[in-house]
Design a protein around this motif. Structure first.
Motif, PDB file in Angstrom:
ATOM      1  N   ASN A 105       0.738  -1.352  -0.155  1.00  0.00           N
ATOM      2  CA  ASN A 105       0.076  -0.066   0.082  1.00  0.00           C
ATOM      3  C   ASN A 105       0.815   1.173  -0.013  1.00  0.00           C
ATOM      4  OD1 ASN A 105      -2.305   1.738   0.189  1.00  0.00           O
ATOM      5  ND2 ASN A 105      -1.897   2.122   2.356  1.00  0.00           N
TER       6      ASN A 105
ATOM      7  N   ARG B 233       0.539  -3.215   4.967  1.00  0.00           N
ATOM      8  CA  ARG B 233      -0.648  -3.623   4.273  1.00  0.00           C
ATOM      9  C   ARG B 233      -0.350  -3.714   2.795  1.00  0.00           C
ATOM     10  NH1 ARG B 233      -5.954   0.377   3.353  1.00  0.00           N
ATOM     11  NH2 ARG B 233      -6.944  -1.153   2.082  1.00  0.00           N
TER      12      ARG B 233
ATOM     13  N   ILE C  22      -2.136  -4.186  -1.104  1.00  0.00           N
ATOM     14  CA  ILE C  22      -3.281  -3.726  -1.576  1.00  0.00           C
ATOM     15  C   ILE C  22      -3.941  -5.065  -2.731  1.00  0.00           C
ATOM     16  CG2 ILE C  22      -3.867  -1.261  -1.064  1.00  0.00           C
ATOM     17  CD1 ILE C  22      -2.380  -0.445  -3.698  1.00  0.00           C
TER      18      ILE C  22
ATOM     19  N   GLU D  35      -8.563   9.789  -5.871  1.00  0.00           N
ATOM     20  CA  GLU D  35      -7.761  10.309  -4.583  1.00  0.00           C
ATOM     21  C   GLU D  35      -6.485   9.611  -4.380  1.00  0.00           C
ATOM     22  OE1 GLU D  35     -11.005  11.969  -1.613  1.00  0.00           O
ATOM     23  OE2 GLU D  35     -11.846  10.302  -2.561  1.00  0.00           O
ATOM     24  N   CYS D  36      -6.570   8.199  -4.203  1.00  0.00           N
ATOM     25  CA  CYS D  36      -5.345   7.766  -3.954  1.00  0.00           C
ATOM     26  C   CYS D  36      -4.363   7.695  -4.911  1.00  0.00           C
ATOM     27  CB  CYS D  36      -5.754   6.264  -3.849  1.00  0.00           C
ATOM     28  SG  CYS D  36      -7.015   5.599  -3.115  1.00  0.00           S
TER      29      CYS D  36
ATOM     30  N   MET E  35      -5.729   2.538  -9.018  1.00  0.00           N
ATOM     31  CA  MET E  35      -4.630   1.498  -8.806  1.00  0.00           C
ATOM     32  C   MET E  35      -3.981   1.556  -7.178  1.00  0.00           C
ATOM     33  SD  MET E  35      -1.724   1.511 -11.509  1.00  0.00           S
ATOM     34  CE  MET E  35      -2.010   0.977 -13.121  1.00  0.00           C
ATOM     35  N   GLY E  36      -4.576   2.772  -6.474  1.00  0.00           N
ATOM     36  CA  GLY E  36      -4.241   2.997  -5.233  1.00  0.00           C
ATOM     37  C   GLY E  36      -4.907   2.064  -4.017  1.00  0.00           C
ATOM     38  N   THR E  37      -4.945   2.646  -2.852  1.00  0.00           N
ATOM     39  CA  THR E  37      -5.330   1.905  -1.579  1.00  0.00           C
ATOM     40  C   THR E  37      -6.882   1.366  -1.788  1.00  0.00           C
ATOM     41  OG1 THR E  37      -4.342   3.650  -0.325  1.00  0.00           O
ATOM     42  CG2 THR E  37      -5.799   2.382   0.863  1.00  0.00           C
TER      43      THR E  37
ATOM     44  N   PHE F 295     -13.686   4.224  -4.963  1.00  0.00           N
ATOM     45  CA  PHE F 295     -14.475   5.610  -5.100  1.00  0.00           C
ATOM     46  C   PHE F 295     -14.380   6.357  -6.424  1.00  0.00           C
ATOM     47  CE2 PHE F 295     -14.102   5.296  -0.582  1.00  0.00           C
ATOM     48  CZ  PHE F 295     -15.099   5.805  -0.147  1.00  0.00           C
TER      49      PHE F 295
ATOM     50  N   ARG G 231     -17.071   7.461  -9.981  1.00  0.00           N
ATOM     51  CA  ARG G 231     -17.223   8.943 -10.311  1.00  0.00           C
ATOM     52  C   ARG G 231     -16.674   8.863 -11.727  1.00  0.00           C
ATOM     53  NH1 ARG G 231     -13.082  10.469  -5.474  1.00  0.00           N
ATOM     54  NH2 ARG G 231     -14.816  10.379  -3.716  1.00  0.00           N
TER      55      ARG G 231
ATOM     56  N   GLN H 230      -7.527  -6.168   6.639  1.00  0.00           N
ATOM     57  CA  GLN H 230      -7.533  -4.765   5.966  1.00  0.00           C
ATOM     58  C   GLN H 230      -8.118  -4.965   4.531  1.00  0.00           C
ATOM     59  OE1 GLN H 230      -7.269  -3.095   8.548  1.00  0.00           O
ATOM     60  NE2 GLN H 230      -7.660  -1.369   7.445  1.00  0.00           N
TER      61      GLN H 230
ATOM     62  N   ARG I  16     -11.932  -5.961   4.671  1.00  0.00           N
ATOM     63  CA  ARG I  16     -12.609  -4.585   5.400  1.00  0.00           C
ATOM     64  C   ARG I  16     -12.808  -3.562   3.964  1.00  0.00           C
ATOM     65  NH1 ARG I  16     -12.052  -4.399  11.031  1.00  0.00           N
ATOM     66  NH2 ARG I  16     -12.545  -2.326  11.487  1.00  0.00           N
ATOM     67  N   GLN I  17     -11.703  -3.472   3.336  1.00  0.00           N
ATOM     68  CA  GLN I  17     -12.048  -2.692   1.997  1.00  0.00           C
ATOM     69  C   GLN I  17     -12.782  -3.099   0.804  1.00  0.00           C
ATOM     70  OE1 GLN I  17      -9.373   0.282   1.778  1.00  0.00           O
ATOM     71  NE2 GLN I  17     -11.399   0.710   0.702  1.00  0.00           N
TER      72      GLN I  17
ATOM     73  N   MET J 228     -16.350  -2.593   1.903  1.00  0.00           N
ATOM     74  CA  MET J 228     -16.807  -1.442   1.865  1.00  0.00           C
ATOM     75  C   MET J 228     -17.154  -1.098   0.401  1.00  0.00           C
ATOM     76  SD  MET J 228     -15.280   2.360   2.662  1.00  0.00           S
ATOM     77  CE  MET J 228     -13.964   2.488   1.747  1.00  0.00           C
TER      78      MET J 228
ATOM     79  N   LEU K  43      -9.077   3.296   5.009  1.00  0.00           N
ATOM     80  CA  LEU K  43      -9.979   2.500   3.835  1.00  0.00           C
ATOM     81  C   LEU K  43     -10.339   3.797   2.791  1.00  0.00           C
ATOM     82  CD1 LEU K  43     -12.164   0.026   5.958  1.00  0.00           C
ATOM     83  CD2 LEU K  43      -9.846  -0.262   4.523  1.00  0.00           C
ATOM     84  N   LYS K  44     -10.074   4.834   2.954  1.00  0.00           N
ATOM     85  CA  LYS K  44     -10.536   6.045   2.170  1.00  0.00           C
ATOM     86  C   LYS K  44     -12.047   6.342   2.064  1.00  0.00           C
ATOM     87  CE  LYS K  44      -7.551   7.163  -0.158  1.00  0.00           C
ATOM     88  NZ  LYS K  44      -6.217   7.707  -0.109  1.00  0.00           N
TER      89      LYS K  44
ATOM     90  N   ARG L  52       0.895   8.931   2.334  1.00  0.00           N
ATOM     91  CA  ARG L  52       1.162   8.048   1.482  1.00  0.00           C
ATOM     92  C   ARG L  52       1.812   8.504   0.090  1.00  0.00           C
ATOM     93  NH1 ARG L  52      -1.775   5.810  -2.822  1.00  0.00           N
ATOM     94  NH2 ARG L  52      -1.364   3.623  -3.217  1.00  0.00           N
TER      95      ARG L  52
END
Lengths: 540, 401
Positions: free
Chosen positions: A235, A302, A304, A433-434, A465-467, A472, A476, A514, A517-518, A521, B15-16, B45
């Motif tokens: 990550n 972590r 990803i 954003e990541c 490609m991020g976290t 999200f 969008r 983790q 959990r991701q 979501m 987790l954003k 990060r």
């Protein structure tokens, strides 16, 4: 009805090798079309560490590969600077690793001309705090990090600017031969089903793990070992420079920084199918345990996602004439005219990301010779347009992080990007954003030739490609694509379903708390809030 | 109470989800701020093992810590934003104004020495206009008053003799602006048979952290850890009446000092009401409160919410016969320490305070109770109600017998 085209060379496979070949030939003034069954750089070319080898890794075992790697390392730093981060690299000996190998390695590096410099462990730990504190010896080498996505995209874009052809999402359905000579290649548009026949004098098989499959279409027997390697994405970026384990090359001994993350791997397992990119939880777990010898924290940091790709290893069998003109064991250049009596058919396989340009040069040399073209290779000095732009973005309402991303990323897209900043309401807004991808960047990266596909944008911008792996930004981007007329509702939904599936594929095998959990979501947003069904079923 | 699991700056569990940004008092009134998620874990990060990124918008972060409190994954968001603040201050330097505001202690010493003059000047409109012009402190902002007879002059006891011993960290506000809080605290402790010592101490450092003056803040932190830990090891409990000071011992010091000593001290630090609640749990609390017939609204400062210990002030005030205390359940007051004094932050501050003002007006109690001197400043400016520290109310209840 089948559309017909004519060209001199058809290159099959839009990985980095095919990209190199189409650019090389185009620079020589040869008409060439690159055909790719999916998006460019979807296979082995992007499914690796992104390591620009100094050659150190091969110094002991494969002298030629080491020499080639170092020479290409220096050439690529000059010719594709925009896709390379000159990080430098460290080779680290940890307790239990063979002392003899270190001596042998130093001797070999000196012999082949790879510069090494011993660094005190204290200094190395200062530079790389995640390194094993019990490390026993550290050497500096001129490794680098290369972004295979931008590398391939930019090389192809430069070829296209110079008149080279590109057909993405076109699958080869047949290769026809006449009197011992290739005659044409028929391809099918995956989206419309339309067939296109391309008449050509030369067909270059640069299909990576699919090379044996392509050869069979030309009735040429070929054996290829597809050796699957698994890697994981941390990550966070844990290292400034490449970290290699100083031992006979094995599993889990390289950490390569890649923009905001570190890529760690790898393993090796032979597989049957060229598109086998499956992931195995136990294999990943073992790899992580092994990697802890070099970076102990790798067990706690972590991750990803995981991914895998196949190294296409050419097996010569009894055919000793097949390895081509003076090429090393690293790559296999097959002149099927000599090998199988099929004129105009060439296969280029094996090799390394680092040596792709050299592979392309040798392949183009062979094709040029067959075509009677005199022009020589210029890719060793003709640079690919740089990604970094000196354009001033400070007048736009971009956050500093997004501005930095654009500055280091816009490259040849800068005109489209500024147009978007001028004209679109959401242009300066960060969609991912990541990885700090703005809508302007996405607008500038939309491939003009295909329906909406989030993977295409991901490969060109790092979207998703991020976290959060697109939790999200995918929705969008899809919503804005519909609003701005880049996609229909149906296309956007199909793209979302596909993107979710591919992102989850790399997340699920990690199996850690983790990541669970991701993904939970992700499901909550897509399957509960947006009402999409799980397992890729659409509601519509 | 010691905040567990916050002693490193790991952002990897983010987790954003945006819970921090959605709850951020600043993000709720303006889009000019990048939000805690971006300026905290995200920026960390994006810069790890890479070049740092200086983002001016970090100036709008008040370090209220709401982000930390709401994060479902326990990411130390505000410690990460504090680092970005420090970087920004280092890159750009800080204004003289921010230097002054972050040195609440020096200002307190000087202002209280000339207290009548200071207080008068701060109420003269033309003088305030000049201050806005020269210093960038908003002319309409009411300043807390300074007391010549500050707590240091009033109370100098350095040791305690009773079985339970309290080392009292007074904080700048109770020292220079409202020493009555200090008096009240000593009285409340006396009613419980506990001696109060006031160790040598410096400003907790919170105003420094908030203005990006990380090095100075850490220096003060180290001084306080040193001074207070000697008392702890001597059997004292460290008790604090200011919620920002107590939070800094429990949270910020752990991150910024990252030392075993800071860790040890944090185990022994109590908010004043938390301490009384602790005494009650041990059956040691003197519950001999006289009746006070009053309706009061409790305003919980962000730095109290951020301690994750519930509402100890309400738990205590409810023990007073006849005392009717209600939680205003309002969001951040908007003063946010030094933030609300600044000319360019004042409009945000006013906007942020709006919901608190409405809550106070709606409840329409006789007084408002809160622990934080800076929240009091905003309450005084935006509402008509008198504001008291809960310890002052409790002291009154003991005296009322």
């Amino acid at each position: 009805m089948t559309a017909r085209f004519e060209t001199d060379v058809v290159i099959i496979g839009g990985g980095v090798t095919g990209a190199g070949v189409v650019r090389d030939l185009t620079l020589r003034g040869v008409r060439a079309i690159l055909v790719e069954q999916q998006d460019v750089v979807h296979g082995t070319s992007s499914r690796n560490h992104g390591l620009l080898h100094s050659g150190g890794r091969y110094a002991v075992r494969d002298e030629n590969a080491a020499i080639e790697s170092y020479r290409e390392n220096l050439i690529l730093k000059e010719t594709v600077p925009g896709s390379i981060e000159q990080t430098g690299g460290l080779f680290v000996k940890v307790p239990g690793d063979d002392d003899d190998y270190v001596r042998q390695w130093l001797k070999s590096c000196e012999k082949v001309g790879i510069p090494t410099e011993e660094v005190s462990v204290k200094q190395a730990l200062k530079e790389e705090p995640y390194l094993n504190r019990d490390a026993e010896a550290v050497f500096r080498v001129p490794d680098g990090a290369v972004d295979p996505f931008t590398l391939t995209a930019d090389v192809i874009a430069d070829a296209a600017d110079r008149g080279g052809g590109l057909l993405r999402y076109h699958e080869v359905t047949s290769i026809s031969r006449q009197n011992g000579q290739v005659e044409s290649v028929t391809v099918q548009d995956r989206f419309t089903g339309e067939l296109k026949q391309i008449e050509t004098s030369i067909v270059i098989n640069a299909a990576g793990p699919w090379a044996a499959h392509v050869a069979r279409m030309a009735d040429v027997p070929m054996e290829l070992i597809n050796n699957k390697g698994t890697l994981t994405v941390l990550n966070q970026r844990i290292n400034r420079q490449v970290i290699n384990r100083l031992r006979m090359p094995g599993d889990a001994d390289i950490f390569v920084p890649a923009h905001n993350v570190t890529i760690f791997g790898t393993t090796g397992v032979n597989v049957d199918r060229p598109d086998d990119t499956s992931l195995d939880r136990d294999e990943i777990r073992e790899m992580i345990q092994e990697g802890a010898a070099l970076v102990p924290e790798v067990e706690n940091i972590r991750m990803i996602r995981a991914f895998s790709g196949s190294r296409p290893l050419y097996q010569e069998k009894a055919d000793s004439d097949a390895s081509g003109r003076g090429v090393t064991r690293g790559m296999a250049l097959l002149d099927h005219e000599k090998r199988d009596g099929l004129g105009g058919f060439i296969t280029i396989s094996g090799g390394k990301l680092t040596t792709f340009r050299y592979m392309a040069e040798k392949t183009a040399d062979l094709a040029a010779e067959k075509l009677g073209v005199q022009a020589g290779c210029t890719t060793d000095r003709e640079p690919v347009p740089h990604r970094v732009t000196d354009r001033d973005f400070s007048k736009w309402d971009l956050s500093p992080a997004a501005q930095k991303k654009v500055q280091y990323w816009a490259g040849t897209n800068v005109e489209r990007l500024e147009k978007s900043l001028h004209e679109s309401v959401n242009a300066s807004e960060v969609i991912c954003e990541c990885e700090q991808v703005t809508w302007a960047e996405l607008e500038a990266a939309f491939p003009e030739d295909r329906p909406f596909h989030l993977g295409d944008l991901r490969r060109r911008t790092r979207l998703g490609m991020g976290t959060c792996q697109g939790t999200f930004c995918h929705q969008r981007a899809a919503a804005l694509a519909v609003e701005n007329g880049y996609a229909t509702n149906q296309e956007a939904e199909a793209a979302l379903v596909n993107a979710l599936e591919t992102r989850k594929k790399g997340m699920t095998p990690l199996g850690d708390e983790q990541t669970r959990r991701q993904t939970e979501m992700m499901d909550a947003i897509y399957c509960v809030s947006l009402g999409m069904q799980k397992e890729g079923e659409s509601n519509v | 109470m010691h905040l567990q699991g916050l002693n490193d700056l790991d952002y990897n569990s983010c987790l954003k989800c945006n819970a921090c940004t959605v709850s951020c008092p600043v993000s709720n009134v303006t889009l000019d701020f990048g939000g805690p998620k971006h300026l905290g874990p995200e920026l960390a990060r994006l810069t790890e093992q890479q070049e740092p990124i200086d983002d001016k918008r970090i100036e709008l972060c008040t370090l209220c810590g709401t982000c930390d409190a709401v994060c479902p994954e326990g990411v130390p968001v505000s410690s990460l934003t504090a680092n970005v603040k420090a970087l920004h201050a280092e890159e750009n330097g800080t204004k003289f104004r921010d230097f002054v505001l972050s040195h609440a202690e020096y200002v307190g010493k000087i202002a209280s020495a000339f207290a009548p003059a200071t207080n008068l000047t701060m109420k003269i409109k033309p003088a305030r206009k000049v201050m806005q012009w020269v210093m960038g402190m908003h002319a309409d902002r009411q300043f807390p008053v300074y007391r010549f007879n500050n707590f240091k002059r009033r109370y100098t006891k350095k040791t305690a003799e009773t079985k339970r011993k309290v080392a009292y960290f007074t904080g700048c506000y109770a020292t220079y602006n409202q020493p009555d809080i200090g008096d009240a605290f000593v009285n409340v402790m006396k009613h419980n048979g506990i001696d109060v010592a006031v160790p040598k101490q410096k400003c907790c450092g919170v105003p420094m952290f908030a203005n990006g003056r990380m090095k100075e803040g850490k220096k003060n932190a180290a001084y306080n850890v040193d001074s207070l830990l000697a008392y702890v090891r001597d059997g004292y409990d460290v008790v604090v009446t200011c919620s920002s000071c107590s939070l800094s011992f429990k949270k910020e010091y752990l991150h910024y000092l990252n030392s075993a000593e800071a860790e040890e001290l944090a185990q022994h630090v109590y908010d004043a009401n938390e301490y009384l609640r602790f005494l009650k749990e041990k059956d040691e609390l003197n519950e001999d409160f006289g009746a006070i017939g009053q309706r009061a609204g409790y305003f919980s400062p962000c730095h109290m919410k951020g301690q994750g210990i519930g509402n100890p002030a309400m738990d205590m005030l409810e023990l007073i016969p006849g005392y009717e205390i209600r939680d205003l359940a309002a969001d951040c007051c908007g003063q946010c320490g030094t933030f609300g004094f600044k000319e360019e932050k004042y409009p945000y501050s006013m906007k942020m305070g709006e919901s608190m003002k409405e809550a106070v007006n709606e409840l329409d109690a006789e007084i408002t109770v809160t622990e934080c001197g800076m929240c009091k400043t905003q309450l005084d400016q935006l509402t008509e109600k008198k504001t008291m520290h809960p310890i002052e109310v409790l002291a009154k209840a003991y005296e009322t017998v």
